[in-house]
Design a protein around this motif. Sequence first.
Motif: not given
Length: 223
Positions: A93-94, A184-186, A205-207
Amino acid sequence: MSIAATRSPAARGRKQDRVYRAVRDRILSGDLPPGSRLRTDEIGRDLEVSHIPVREALKQLQAEGYVTVEPFVGAKVADLPVEWIEEVFELKESLELLGGRAACRSSGEEELAAIREIVRRMDGLTDDPEAWSRANVELHRLICTAGGKELTGRMLGRVMDQWDLLRRRYLEEVSAQRLAQAQVEHRAIFEALELRDEEKLASLIRGHNRAARSAYLRHLGLE
């Protein structure tokens, strides 16, 4: 003086790199699962090299966490503690936030076109978890480097390798179940990138990372 001793350092280095790539690829593919013994003589015979480049390649793999070396036992493929899952997601994530924000600010049309194409290709791979997972690594790397963060991209590549090993060891079933939602998120992440909406991209991105982490930890009874 032996023939091996007269070879140039560059030649030995090329052989070491070849051994490193061959062993690392077999580890990442799952052909060499955690705990597998890595015998220098067998690797040397398979790759037609002396023990010197094999030994140096195993040292490099040990430094990168792929291999452990025990006194009087030798080298073996490193185990992967399940507790690493959370740490891998934190690192992922970072790095993706850093690379994604840079991509929003300065990625070009060529970079966006490459990301668009791989997202489109992944839409047709949700029934093939292995092919989708390989493309997933490429997608995350492309987003991370689209804004010029090459070092960040290389670091993310290392993290994604560890993630893929963890996935194969513990999470293949739940990972396959998440493919459609992850895709879907992509698509949402790419849309935010295309709009140069940095804050929305960061939120997505966090989600994306936290939804996956929660699904995997619940599957393992750790959340």
